[in-house]
Design an enzyme around this catalytic site. Structure first.
Site, PDB file in Angstrom:
ATOM      1  N   GLY A   1     -52.549 -42.374  29.269  1.00 56.32           N
ATOM      2  CA  GLY A   1     -52.802 -42.608  30.635  1.00 56.32           C
ATOM      3  C   GLY A   1     -52.734 -44.330  30.908  1.00 56.32           C
ATOM      4  O   GLY A   1     -51.477 -44.943  30.924  1.00 56.32           O
ATOM      5  N   GLY A   2     -53.610 -44.009  31.922  1.00 57.02           N
ATOM      6  CA  GLY A   2     -53.850 -45.805  32.643  1.00 57.02           C
ATOM      7  C   GLY A   2     -53.210 -46.155  31.712  1.00 57.02           C
ATOM      8  O   GLY A   2     -52.412 -47.871  32.142  1.00 57.02           O
TER       9      GLY A   2
ATOM     10  N   GLY B   1     -13.758 -46.325  43.095  1.00 59.22           N
ATOM     11  CA  GLY B   1     -14.956 -47.279  43.812  1.00 59.22           C
ATOM     12  C   GLY B   1     -15.588 -48.287  43.185  1.00 59.22           C
ATOM     13  O   GLY B   1     -16.733 -49.302  43.610  1.00 59.22           O
ATOM     14  N   ALA B   2     -15.384 -48.355  41.540  1.00 59.70           N
ATOM     15  CA  ALA B   2     -16.392 -49.673  40.746  1.00 59.70           C
ATOM     16  C   ALA B   2     -15.647 -51.059  41.769  1.00 59.70           C
ATOM     17  O   ALA B   2     -16.736 -51.628  41.939  1.00 59.70           O
ATOM     18  CB  ALA B   2     -15.560 -49.118  39.690  1.00 59.70           C
TER      19      ALA B   2
END
Length: 571
Positions: free
Chosen positions: A205-206, A444-445
Site C-alpha cells: 500500500g502506502g 533516428g538513433a
C-alpha cells in the site's frame, strides 16, 4: 564520567567510559548527604533526581522499541532493528529528532534524525518494525513529513529505511492522513534534494507508494513491495501467488520499480553509502569531487586490444560489443556504479568519475539486442538523464546502436511515445554533455542520441564509427540502378541457359562489392567530420585523455544551479 552517564550521552554505543583522568561531574543530588537539610530542600533534591530518572527513561524508551521479545523475532527473520541499521550508515552518534513524538512517547514506530555519513549531513528516517510493525498513523506521518521538509529546506540528501506494514488500522483514517502528508512532502522536495529508499521487510500500500517517490530505490532479497499483498490478490482475483513472484526483487529489478537489488540488508545499506558518494547534496551544488591518482592523460593499451579482438573477429564490424568492458578502461581506476543492471541492458546507465569529476554515462550495449533502443531502454535512459540534468551531473553518451527497435510488439507498446520522451530528455539537457561514437550511429538513433544538433557540447568519433542514415541495407537505395542491372544480368544469364548457381554467384559477388563500396563511401565518420557534426576523431587508447580533459574544461565553465525555464508538458 560514569559509564551510565556516558551511555546516556551515547545511546547507540556501548563500551567503556572516557578517560578517567578527566574531572568528573558532581554526583546526582540523590547521592549527596542530606543531613541538616530542611524538608523543602530535601523535596527539591528528590524532585531533581526524579527529573533525571525521567529524562533517562524518555531517552531510552524509543531505543527499546517493542521490547526484547520483538527484537528477537526481528533477528529470527534475518532482519536488523532500525537502530542497528543506523549503526551501519554511520559510526558517529546520530542526532535523533522528535524521538519521543507519539502517544506512548516511544517515537510512534518511526525514527527520524540527521546522520553524519562520511562527513556529510544526511536526513534519515527508519520504521521500527518491533513497535506496531512500523505502521503509519497521523502522528508519525506528520513527524516524517517534518523531516522531509527539513531535508529540502536545508539542502540535505534523504535516506529512508522502509520496513512498515502500512497504515495503522486502529488509527482509522489517521493512518491514511499520515501517508498523505508524507506523500506530499516527498513530492515537494523532489528535484531539490536526492533521496534513496531502502526496502526491508514487507511493504504494501502506502509503504510501496511513498518510497518510490524518491530518486532511487534499493530492494533487499526476501522482501516484498506491492500495492496489495498476496492475500488480497487471492481474495479478489483468485490468484494464489507467492510474495516473491508478486513483489520480490526478481520482479521489481526487471520492471524498473527498483534501481538496485542486493542479497541482504547489510548489502543494501552499504550500497546506499556508495551511491550517496556520487550524488550532490542538492540541486544547487555539484557532486563530490574526489582527486584521483589515475592519470587522465594515460594511454590505454587495453582499449586498442579490446577493439582489435572484437572487430577483427570473424563477425567483423557486426560483432557484439560489451560496452561495460570499455567503460571500465576509461573511468578513474576502472570503477563505475551501474543503475538498474537487471533490466534493459541494451542501454547501460552508470555513475563514474573521470579526473575526479562525477559523470553520468548513457551507453548503448550492442552485446544485448544489438544495442537497439526499445521501450525499456528508453524509459531507463529518460529517468537517468533527467536526474543528472536536475542535479548538475555532466553526461557522456557512448553511442553504438543501429536504431530504435522495430516490430509490432514495440509499436503496440508505444515505442514512439517512449522514444520521444527519451529524445526530449536529451534536448532538455543543460549540464555539460559529450558524445563518443564507438561504432554504429544510424538514422533516428544518431539524430536523437545527443548529437551536436540536439545540444551536445562536443561529439567525438572513433575511426571505426559507421555514421549513416541506414545500415548496410542503405545500399539498396544508394545503388538502386546498379542493383537493377545485376538483377537483369542474372535473368539474362538464366535465359541463356547459364547454370543458376553460376549466375547467382556472379550476382551475389556484385552485391557484395556494392556493400563494401557503401561501407567505404558512406558508413564511416568522414562525411560527419566534413560537416562539423563530429568535433574530432579519437584514436583507440586516447579516449580517456580526450574525454577527461574536455570534461574538466566544461566543468570549469559550469556553475551548478537549480533548473530554470518553462515547465515541460511531458516529463
Amino acid at each position: 564520567m560514569t559509564a551510565t552517564a556516558y551511555q546516556l550521552r551515547n545511546p547507540l554505543r556501548g563500551g567503556s567510559p572516557p578517560d578517567s583522568s578527566r574531572p568528573s561531574p558532581p554526583e546526582p543530588a540523590s547521592t549527596l548527604p542530606l543531613h541538616g537539610s530542611s524538608p523543602t530542600e530535601t523535596a527539591g533534591a528528590l524532585a531533581y533526581s526524579r527529573a533525571i530518572e525521567l529524562g533517562r527513561e524518555l531517552i531510552e524508551r524509543p531505543q527499546k522499541g517493542g521490547g526484547q521479545d520483538r527484537v528477537r523475532v526481528q533477528h529470527a527473520k534475518g532482519r536488523m532493528t532500525v537502530w542497528e541499521r543506523i549503526r551501519v550508515l554511520t559510526q558517529q552518534e546520530p542526532n535523533i529528532l522528535w524521538q519521543n513524538w507519539g502517544p506512548g512517547l516511544d517515537g510512534a514506530s518511526i525514527v527520524t534524525g540527521i546522520l553524519n555519513i562520511r562527513g556529510r549531513d544526511v536526513a534519515v528516517y527508519g520504521h521500527d518494525f518491533t513497535l506496531r510493525a512500523g505502521s503509519m498513523d497521523a502522528t508519525n506521518g506528520d513527524k516524517l513529513a517534518r523531516l522531509i521538509y527539513m531535508a529540502g529546506e536545508k539542502g540535505m540528501p534523504l535516506i529512508g529505511m522502509n520496513d512498515s506494514a502500512g497504515a495503522f488500522v486502529p488509527a482509522g483514517v489517521g493512518g491514511l492522513d499520515g501517508y498523505s502528508e508524507a506523500f506530499t512532502a516527498l513530492r515537494r522536495i523532489s528535484g531539490k534534494v536526492p533521496s534513496i529508499s531502502l526496502m526491508f521487510g514487507y511493504n504494501a500500500g502506502g509503504g510501496a507508494y511513498l518510497p518510490r517517490q524518491g530518486s532511487f530505490m534499493i530492494q533487499a532479497a526476501e522482501t516484498f513491495i506491492g500495492l496489495t499483498g498476496t492475500g488480497v490478490v487471492k481474495d479478489v482475483l483468485g490468484e494464489d501467488v507467492p510474495a516473491e513472484a508478486l513483489g520480490g526483487p526478481s520482479v521489481h529489478g526487471q520492471n524498473g520499480v527498483c534501481d538496485l537489488v542486493t542479497p541482504d540488508e547489510l548489502g543494501s545499506l552499504r550500497m546506499a553509502i556508495r551511491l550517496l558518494s556520487y550524488l550532490p547534496d542538492n540541486n544547487h551544488s555539484g557532486a563530490p569531487f574526489v582527486p584521483t591518482s589515475d592519470p587522465i592523460d594515460r594511454f590505454t593499451h587495453e582499449e586498442h586490444t579490446l577493439f582489435h579482438r572484437t572487430f577483427d573477429s570473424p563477425a567483423g564490424m557486426n560483432a557484439p560489443f560489451d560496452i561495460t568492458l570499455y567503460l571500465q578502461l576509461i573511468v578513474d581506476h576502472g570503477e563505475f556504479f551501474e543503475l538498474q543492471p537487471q533490466r534493459a541492458r541494451n542501454l547501460i546507465t552508470a555513475f563514474a568519475r573521470m579526473g575526479g569529476h562525477v559523470v553520468g554515462f548513457v551507453a548503448n550495449n550492442s552485446a544485448v539486442g544489438s544495442g537497439q533502443i526499445d521501450i525499456g531502454a528508453a524509459r531507463k535512459g529518460t529517468r537517468f538523464i533527467r536526474f543528472c540534468n536536475v542535479y548538475n551531473i555532466p553526461l557522456i553518451f557512448l553511442e553504438d546502436t543501429t536504431g530504435f527497435m522495430p516490430g509490432t510488439e514495440q509499436e503496440s507498446g508505444g515505442i514512439i511515445l517512449e522514444g520521444r520522451r527519451f529524445l526530449d530528455s536529451i534536448i532538455d539537457v543543460r549540464v555539460p554533455s559529450m558524445t563518443l561514437i564507438i561504432r554504429n550511429a544510424f538514422g533516428g538513433a544518431y539524430a536523437s542520441y545527443n548529437s551536436h544538433f540536439t545540444g551536445a557540447d562536443m561529439v567525438f568519433s572513433l575511426p571505426m564509427a559507421r555514421i549513416a542514415v541506414m545500415g548496410n541495407t542503405g545500399k539498396d537505395f544508394v545503388y538502386k540502378d546498379e542493383i537493377r542491372e545485376l538483377t537483369r544480368e542474372y535473368q539474362r544469364a538464366i535465359a541463356n541457359d547459364v547454370p543458376q548457381t553460376e549466375a547467382a554467384a556472379k550476382r551475389d559477388a556484385g552485391l557484395a562489392s556494392l556493400s563494401e563500396r557503401y561501407e567505404q563511401e558512406l558508413m564511416n565518420p568522414k562525411e560527419a567530420l566534413s560537416l562539423g557534426s563530429v568535433s574530432r576523431l579519437v584514436m583507440p587508447g586516447t579516449s580517456r585523455r580526450v574525454l577527461a580533459e574536455n570534461l574538466s574544461f566544461l566543468m570549469r565553465k559550469y556553475q551548478p544551479a537549480p533548473m530554470g525555464g518553462i515547465q515541460r508538458e511531458f516529463e
